[in-house]
Write a protein that holds these residues in place. Structure first.
Motif: not given
Length: 275
Positions: A162, A48, A197-198, A201-202, A51-52
């Motif tokens: 990601v 996670l 989501l990653g 957010v990135q 990813c973020l």
């Protein structure tokens, strides 16, 4: 644990062992042990975070991945040379620390290391290579991605982190959930959700970073323009004093200066000091 035990433990780790461990997790009715719970929770958290915040803390990921990859390469090189346990472990540690330091200090090196390892490991996860040909293809794909990242630093790094983060966190979280009989679908869904989501957010973090840089640059330009204007104003005042002057001759051949001239000069000195 002595050096020989460490050597034997590392030597016994292989992709087949990891695949076998994952297969046990897929068995129906398998109860997770405490060790498995710890490893799965750690994998979920790491995935996670990758990813973020893959690009945001790229130096950290370069250090972590570089340490692992460098250790593996150094250890394998020592083993191939027929060195003893201490030499193999020492070579692995030296190579791992060196690559970790280079990746964390040099930004582009960190990008290259992170993208190469992220894409390579992602391909290993999908292909599960059982021979050196497939393993070489996975590494070649990672190398191509790392080279492209030198041109497109941010977007390639985001995609690479990601991908690896999603396929790490998705399965780990699915194994921690209760058995529903649809584990495969849940695993794929989790990977997709974490991946989307990653990316979101990135990209938001990247947009915020660029906005900050733009505002900072605009402030610098305004400051430089203001400084240049003040300097030109000061020069104009000095030129005006040199050409026209406002002093008076008292008959002795010396020019006297009025109070207004002194005040103007004092104001000018203060402006020049501020600059």
């Amino acid at each position: 644990m002595n050096m020989n035990e460490i050597y034997e433990t590392i030597q016994g780790i292989s992709l087949s062992d990891i695949s076998a461990a994952l297969s046990r997790l897929d068995e129906s009715g398998h109860a997770l042990t405490q060790t498995e719970l710890i490893w799965l929770a750690a994998a979920a958290a790491a995935g996670l975070l990758l990813c973020l915040f893959g690009l945001k803390i790229i130096r950290f990921w370069a250090a972590v991945l570089g340490l692992g990859a460098g250790f593996f390469v150094g250890f394998a090189a020592g083993e191939a040379a027929g060195a003893g346990a201490a030499v193999c472990v020492g070579a692995g540690l030296a190579a791992g620390i060196l690559l970790a330091v280079l990746g964390s200090v040099l930004y582009r090196v960190g990008i290259f290391v992170t993208v190469f390892l992220s894409v390579s490991l992602f391909c290993f996860h999908l292909a599960n290579p059982e021979n050196w040909i497939l393993a070489g293809i996975c590494q070649a794909i990672g190398l191509i991605a790392a080279i492209l990242a030198m041109k497109f630093l941010e977007i390639i790094t985001i995609l690479a982190t990601v991908l690896l983060g999603a396929v790490t966190a998705g399965p780990a979280v699915s194994y921690l959930l209760p058995d529903t009989g649809m584990d495969s679908l849940i695993r794929i869904a989790l990977c997709a959700v974490f991946g989307a989501l990653g990316v979101l957010v990135q990209l938001l973090l990247l947009s915020k970073k660029r906005k900050k840089q733009s505002l900072k640059r605009a402030a610098q330009i305004r400051q430089e323009a203001s400084t240049a204007n003040e300097v030109e104003r000061a020069r104009a005042v000095m030129d005006d004093l040199d050409e026209n002057g406002s002093g008076t001759d008292d008959g002795s051949g010396l020019e006297t200066v009025s109070l207004d001239d002194i005040e103007d000069i004092d104001d000018l000195d203060e402006e020049l000091e501020d600059l």
